[in-house]
Write a protein that holds these residues in place. Structure first.
Motif, PDB file in Angstrom:
ATOM      1  N   UNK A   1     -25.091  48.116   1.925  1.00  0.00           N
ATOM      2  CA  UNK A   1     -24.149  47.185   1.339  1.00  0.00           C
ATOM      3  C   UNK A   1     -24.482  47.140  -0.369  1.00  0.00           C
ATOM      4  N   UNK A   2     -25.777  47.191  -0.686  1.00  0.00           N
ATOM      5  CA  UNK A   2     -26.179  47.122  -2.017  1.00  0.00           C
ATOM      6  C   UNK A   2     -25.565  48.339  -3.039  1.00  0.00           C
ATOM      7  N   UNK A   3     -25.336  49.288  -2.465  1.00  0.00           N
ATOM      8  CA  UNK A   3     -24.723  50.510  -3.035  1.00  0.00           C
ATOM      9  C   UNK A   3     -23.414  50.381  -3.169  1.00  0.00           C
ATOM     10  N   UNK A   4     -22.785  49.954  -1.983  1.00  0.00           N
ATOM     11  CA  UNK A   4     -20.971  50.209  -1.828  1.00  0.00           C
ATOM     12  C   UNK A   4     -20.550  49.066  -1.872  1.00  0.00           C
ATOM     13  N   UNK A   5     -20.927  48.037  -1.499  1.00  0.00           N
ATOM     14  CA  UNK A   5     -20.280  46.804  -1.360  1.00  0.00           C
ATOM     15  C   UNK A   5     -20.635  45.910  -2.510  1.00  0.00           C
ATOM     16  N   UNK A   6     -19.621  45.415  -3.167  1.00  0.00           N
ATOM     17  CA  UNK A   6     -19.725  44.159  -4.252  1.00  0.00           C
ATOM     18  C   UNK A   6     -20.358  43.065  -3.844  1.00  0.00           C
ATOM     19  N   UNK A   7     -20.469  42.073  -4.592  1.00  0.00           N
ATOM     20  CA  UNK A   7     -21.066  40.666  -4.156  1.00  0.00           C
ATOM     21  C   UNK A   7     -20.099  39.955  -3.248  1.00  0.00           C
ATOM     22  N   UNK A   8     -18.784  40.049  -3.474  1.00  0.00           N
ATOM     23  CA  UNK A   8     -17.634  39.282  -2.697  1.00  0.00           C
ATOM     24  C   UNK A   8     -17.646  39.853  -1.305  1.00  0.00           C
ATOM     25  N   UNK A   9     -17.638  41.183  -1.013  1.00  0.00           N
ATOM     26  CA  UNK A   9     -17.411  41.632   0.275  1.00  0.00           C
ATOM     27  C   UNK A   9     -18.760  41.820   1.000  1.00  0.00           C
ATOM     28  N   UNK A  10     -19.657  41.971   0.471  1.00  0.00           N
ATOM     29  CA  UNK A  10     -21.106  42.420   1.338  1.00  0.00           C
ATOM     30  C   UNK A  10     -21.285  41.024   2.219  1.00  0.00           C
ATOM     31  N   UNK A  11     -21.155  39.880   1.751  1.00  0.00           N
ATOM     32  CA  UNK A  11     -21.374  38.795   2.635  1.00  0.00           C
ATOM     33  C   UNK A  11     -20.513  38.728   3.910  1.00  0.00           C
ATOM     34  N   UNK A  12     -19.195  39.032   3.714  1.00  0.00           N
ATOM     35  CA  UNK A  12     -18.176  38.855   4.399  1.00  0.00           C
ATOM     36  C   UNK A  12     -18.356  39.993   5.848  1.00  0.00           C
TER      37      UNK A  12
END
Lengths: 663, 157
Positions: free
Chosen positions: A115-126
């Motif tokens: 998640x750290x590499x591909x997801x931004x901070x808005x989507x990773x938590x979801x």
């Protein structure tokens, strides 16, 4: 510390940790604080460890014959061989849910890593929160209604034993695990889709979940093929697919995931079809839950139906929850999803969409056909059966259309068609005609002839695509064709991998047509020493005996088989047909002896024998063409999937979507 | 001790074999391929999702026997099917009849294709309409995203 206690405690720990992870993910999203997200990622490793501990405790209890644990008392026995004990955790309901939950925690942890590499901070938590929510459900099911570690007040001296069907073939060690890896794998693209809809970024998730979807799809495919193999080699009825409700339950997510794999490409290249992809992946993941609901609720009786109980209702609620989340979000955001451009039907995207239409329709038919007996019973009280004869007839036209599209799709370019494409299509149609006529000339049925034609047609399509690419490259760079092929295969892994997969599918379709059309079953009672002449074979019954094994008794009737004409080619040999008696089963299990050859498969089953004097035995003979090639086809499909997924030495960047696409 | 236990196991074996035989110790009749073909279209009434051709339950064995007898009497496949329907109702047929409530099952491929096709057509029509009207506007989605991004979240380390 007993295994039962350790398992129970770690289950509760996993439930609490999953719930905590969910809370942290929600906090990370609502407060927009990366520190909570970091904590949630770390928790995912802890949940994985807790789940692994719990699973390990179950294995420990089984291996040490600890019958104070209810699962072990009900589903294991001290006399089971070691390998059976090792696979016993997924031999029944509670253990299989534990395996599912364990795999889910592993996937969640992997998503957290990436998640750290591909997801931004808005989507990773979801995305993480969605996966944690799924975990909460599975651990809650175990803690509250299907607890594997319930204590048995007075432990029996020995357990009730494992389902004999599972002890009969080593495939049982593989098939369920693959199935769950596939089912659980689909939760990842679903979680990304939910995140995309919540954070309103409708395009990029498709790139990020490309590999996840393919991994899940590969496992599902492998699982379905190993299941077929098990059905063929164990159940002794000579078939590999009975359209039994549970087989249907496994094919529905596969069909929807296949549709999604293809429409996802349209979105990748063109920024089109976003809304449908959200719907497809939601339905594909929901279908995995639906399948579990069917198997675990006892709503529909089948070979696979496990214990009924409150578990079914839990799964039904979860299924409705998944659908409500996915489709509800989609309804909310569908008005603002912007599609880029237009669909050109006469290009590859047109073929891909049409293909998805057929896969979706096929899934619809299977769902309806599986549930219809229930509907009829509720509406009119009458009992009806919807079984193999119906599904076989309906799959033929759908299958033909899909095979036609499978050839056309890769040949059509993404832009509008040109002269070369028309020439290619003409060549493919010629192959279709020639193949079909050849089949008819050989005296084969129309359906089988058409299958030959479609196989030739798809082979031609693949050949043309590869040959033209190689020719263009070797001309422009002035290198030999072999080198050009090698370089192309290395640089266009997805394209070549999909050719391999499509070839496997075309071969599978051909073998299914042959084996379903020309399977023949016969049964005859033979005296010891008597010879049975049929279908180009001479079958002689040699003797009748009994043998004792650690977990079963077996009656054995060895036969000698000689082929006398071309029809029975490849059947020669001496075979031990047997009936296995398991102490926990009322009736014997007939385990067939299967002899594969390049064309026909010969299948010998001991049905009955003279138990007083040992004078006679009843042998069932099933001759089916080309089943061996079906396993080859399955292997080719899985290898093609692996080829696509295999990490490339140099990452080849595919062309990005035009910036209009919204990301 | 050892001998005793083997003897005991041997006794158990015989008992198991005797219990396990679905029918008394008479050889079953021989079955031609037609028997299995017809039995494969019929449901085994006591099994879970198995046809009368696959199952080894007593009743399925009996059904195969009946089919073989009726074939020997010269009855056609349709007549034999009708005989079982008369006994058990339509439920015994794995192929649902093309009438009444089960007609819908046969229509399901067309229904599914029609529904999905119609949905796809509507969807594409909407896409086209929207592409014409809002081609140059900034979408709500973009505005929403700008708003969230302006709140400057904590970046990850």
């Amino acid at each position: 510390m007993t295994p039962g206690l350790l398992g129970g405690v770690s289950l509760v720990a996993a439930l609490i940790l999953s719930a905590l992870g969910l809370v942290l993910a929600v906090l990370a999203y609502s407060l927009r604080d990366g520190r909570y997200l970091e904590a949630a990622k770390r928790l995912s490793l802890l949940t994985l460890l807790a789940a692994a501990t719990s699973f390990g405790a179950l294995e420990w209890a089984i291996l040490t014959d600890d019958f104070s644990v209810s699962y072990v008392a009900n589903h294991s026995s001290a006399s089971n061989p070691l390998w059976v004990k090792l696979v016993t955790p997924w031999a029944a309901l509670e253990g299989s849910i534990l395996l599912w939950a364990l795999l889910q925690t592993a996937y969640t942890w992997l998503v957290g890593l990436r998640a750290g590499q591909s997801l931004d901070v808005w989507r990773a938590p979801v995305a993480l929160g969605t996966l944690f929510a799924v975990q909460v459900f599975f651990f809650a099911v175990m803690v509250f209604v299907a607890h594997p570690f319930d204590a048995v007040p007075n432990p029996p001296p020995d357990g009730l034993g494992t389902n004999p069907l599972l002890q009969n073939h080593w495939m049982m060690a593989v098939h369920p695990v693959l199935m769950y890896l596939g089912f659980v794998g689909l939760s990842v693209p679903f979680a990304y889709a939910v995140a995309a809809m919540v954070a309103r970024r409708y395009q990029s998730w498709i790139f990020e979940t490309r590999w996840w979807t393919l991994v899940a799809w590969g496992f599902l495919t492998a699982a379905i093929f190993t299941g077929k193999w098990w059905s063929y080699e164990i159940l002794g009825w000579g078939g590999y697919w009975a359209w039994d409700p549970v087989e249907n339950a496994s094919i529905i997510p596969w069909l929807l995931a296949t549709a999604f794999l293809h429409t996802a490409q349209v979105q990748e290249r063109k920024g089109l079809f976003k809304g449908w992809n959200f719907a497809f992946i939601t339905l594909a993941f929901a279908a995995t839950v639906f399948g579990t609901f069917l198997t675990r609720s006892g709503v529909i009786q089948s070979v696979h139906a496990f214990a009924s109980g409150p578990v079914g209702a839990w799964f039904l609620v979860f299924l409705l929850g998944v659908m409500a989340v996915g489709l509800g979000l989609l309804a909310r955001v569908s008005s603002e999803i912007r599609e880029a451009g237009e669909v050109r039907w006469k290009s590859r995207e047109g073929a891909l969409l049409a293909g998805a239409l057929f896969f979706g329709t096929f899934a619809f038919v299977v769902v309806l056909g599986t549930l219809w007996p229930l509907v009829v019973e509720v509406v009119s009280g009458a009992k009806v059966s919807v079984g193999a004869p119906f599904f076989n007839q309906v799959s033929v036209p759908l299958g033909i259309f899909m095979l036609l599209l499978m050839g056309i799709g890769p040949v059509l370019p993404w832009r509008n068609t040109q002269a070369e494409v028309v020439r290619n299509l003409a060549a493919m149609l010629v192959a279709l005609g020639v193949g079909t006529l050849l089949g008819l000339a050989l005296g084969l049925s129309l359906g089988v002839s058409l299958a030959i034609g479609l196989f030739a047609y798809n082979l031609t399509a693949i050949w043309l695509m590869v040959a033209q690419g190689v020719r263009a490259r070797s001309r422009s760079l002035g290198i030999p064709a072999g080198q050009a092929l090698w370089e192309l295969a290395a640089s266009h892994k997805r394209r070549f991998g999909s050719h391999i997969v499509h070839f496997g599918v075309a071969l599978a379709a051909l073998t299914i047509a042959f084996s379903q059309t020309y399977r023949v079953t016969e049964q005859k009672t033979l005296q010891v020493g008597e010879t049975w002449q049929t279908r180009g074979l001479e079958i002689r019954l040699l003797s009748i005996g009994a043998r004792e094994e650690s977990n079963r008794f077996a009656a054995i009737a060895p036969i000698e088989v000689r082929s006398t004409s071309r029809e029975g080619w490849g059947a020669d040999g001496r075979y031990e047909t047997r009936l296995n008696f398991y102490p926990q089963m009322g009736s014997p299990l007939a385990t067939p002896v299967v002899r594969y050859s390049l064309y026909n498969d010969y299948y010998f089953v001991l049905m009955q024998f003279d138990q007083e004097k040992g004078q006679w035995a009843t042998i069932k003979l099933i001759v089916t063409p080309m089943v061996w090639w079906l396993w080859v086809a399955g292997l080719i499909i899985v290898l093609g999937t692996l080829y696509i997924l295999w990490p490339a030495g140099a990452r080849v960047t595919s062309r990005q979507v035009s910036p209009v696409a919204g990301d | 001790m050892r001998r005793a236990s083997t003897w005991w196991l041997g006794g158990l074996l015989l008992l198991a074999l005797a219990l396990a035989q679905p029918s008394p110790n008479t050889p079953p009749p021989d079955f031609s391929p037609e028997v299995f073909k017809i039995a494969g279209q019929l449901r085994c009434p006591v099994c879970q999702g198995e046809s009368a051709a696959e199952s080894n339950a007593g009743i399925a064995v009996e059904m195969r026997r009946i089919i073989a007898e009726q074939l020997a009497q010269g009855k056609s496949e349709a007549e034999i099917r009708a005989f079982f329907v008369q006994r058990y109702g339509d439920w015994i047929l794995y192929e649902p009849p093309v009438r009444g409530l089960t007609l819908w099952v046969w229509l399901s491929p067309l229904l599914g294709l029609g529904l999905l096709g119609f949905g796809l057509w509507r969807y594409l029509a909407r896409v086209r309409a929207r592409a014409l009207t809002t081609a140059s506007d900034v979408s709500e989605e973009e505005i929403a995203r700008l708003e969230t991004e302006l709140q400057s979240p904590e970046r990850q380390p």
